[in-house]
Motif scaffolding. Structure first.
Motif: not given
Length: 361
Positions: A51-65, A156-168
């Motif tokens: 809704t914010r970008l022209r010609a947004f391709d969902p693959a671009d966000l998946s690739t960024a992750l 643990l996962v929300a506060a104490l240890v810096p973690v990210v949620q891995a793809p997929p």
């Protein structure tokens, strides 16, 4: 001091949030400009960028992750956000105390006898091998009795240890559970340490970035967005760089001097927002974009439709059809514009298989 009414603030918000005119930006640049997108519902950021970008391709966000240029992590307000890797590294330490206190606010009784520093060390040790684990797997791997597994895992996962949620998890059209991996393993370096400078340089950067994406805004708006306690030292340090206004309620609003503040009569196109969009949730006073009577939809997970810049309807994808439920009577030209944009959204969400949109009775 200049007074900005809700319509003037609305047009400024739309411009900052890339909702007045779609932008020609790569997905990671848009995520950075927006200070992240709220992302507890994994597929919603795709609509937020469409809704914010022209010609947004969902693959671009998946690739960024998958390329680790963007990550999903607990950050502002202890909510899962999609942010750039650079912002995750720079901001996570500044949010640490808030994240810890918010988990304690929910599980204080369960965690009363837990040594949180010891728990954090144990969690880091388990995650040091770089494997992505569910929260249950992480808790089970701890070499200790765990009487309150849910509370321990959340801490643990929300506060104490810096973690990210891995793809997929978070990839386009992918259903996957949460698997946690340490920031240090995933990004190849640990989060930036929090400076001891009392002027709070990390907070200063947050203030400037917030105003670029959400301003003009009050310190209470900044606090509502970030979950941090107002960043008083940071605001004081940058105040000389800023301009000040008043809103119709007499509150002081701060802003960057050269940031866009469009004419209040600037036309605003219909826009479909995802659930929990920060264009609504990024403020304490949301009157610039949503009526008080409908404020509850912004925290209930309903998706909103902006008409003339304000929330005027909700929407849902029913099969292959975008169904719009008006919150007020829409004049015929607005109904036409809503259906046209709804058809474009249906096409995006169904990979072109459908262009169906309807207004609910």
């Amino acid at each position: 001091m200049t007074v900005l009414d809700d319509r003037a603030l609305n047009r400024a918000t739309l411009a900052r949030q890339l909702l007045l005119e779609r932008a020609d930006l790569p997905a990671p640049d848009a995520i950075a400009h927006l200070c992240g997108l709220q992302a507890q519902e994994p597929q919603e950021p795709f609509t937020g960028l469409w809704t914010r970008l022209r010609a947004f391709d969902p693959a671009d966000l998946s690739t960024a992750l998958t390329a680790r240029a963007a990550v999903r992590m607990h950050l502002m307000r202890r909510t899962v956000h999609l942010v750039t890797a650079a912002d995750a590294l720079a901001w996570r330490a500044r949010h640490h105390a808030m994240l810890r206190q918010r988990v304690l606010g929910v599980y204080r009784r369960e965690l009363a006898d837990t040594d949180l520093d010891d728990l954090a060390a144990a969690g880091r040790a388990v995650l040091a091998d770089g494997r992505a684990r569910t929260t249950t797997e992480l808790v089970q791997a701890l070499d200790r009795p765990v009487p309150f597994r849910r509370a321990i895992g959340e801490m643990l996962v929300a506060a104490l240890v810096p973690v990210v949620q891995a793809p997929p998890r978070g990839l386009w059209r992918t259903k996957a559970g949460v698997r946690n991996v340490s920031v240090a393993s995933w990004l190849g370096r640990d989060i930036d340490p929090l400076p001891t400078d009392p002027a709070d340089p990390v907070g200063q950067a947050l203030v400037r970035r917030y105003l670029a994406a959400f301003g003009p805004a009050s310190t209470s708006d900044l606090r509502a967005w970030s979950g941090l306690a107002g960043l008083p030292a940071a605001v004081k340090a940058v105040r000389g760089e800023l301009v000040a206004f008043r809103d119709g309620r007499g509150r002081e609003l701060l802003d960057l001097p050269d940031a866009p503040r469009p004419d209040p009569d600037t036309p605003a196109p219909v826009r479909f927002l995802p659930a929990f969009d920060n264009a609504i949730l990024g403020y304490h006073d949301r009157g610039r974009i949503i009526d008080d009577a409908h404020r509850g939809i912004s925290v209930a997970g309903e998706r909103a439709v902006l008409v003339d810049g304000r929330v005027a309807a909700t929407w849902a994808l029913d099969g292959d059809t975008v169904t719009v439920t008006p919150l007020r009577r829409l004049p015929a030209p607005d109904r036409t514009a809503v259906l046209e944009e709804g058809e474009h959204l249906a096409s995006f969400l169904t990979d072109g298989d459908s262009q169906r949109a309807r207004l609910a009775d």
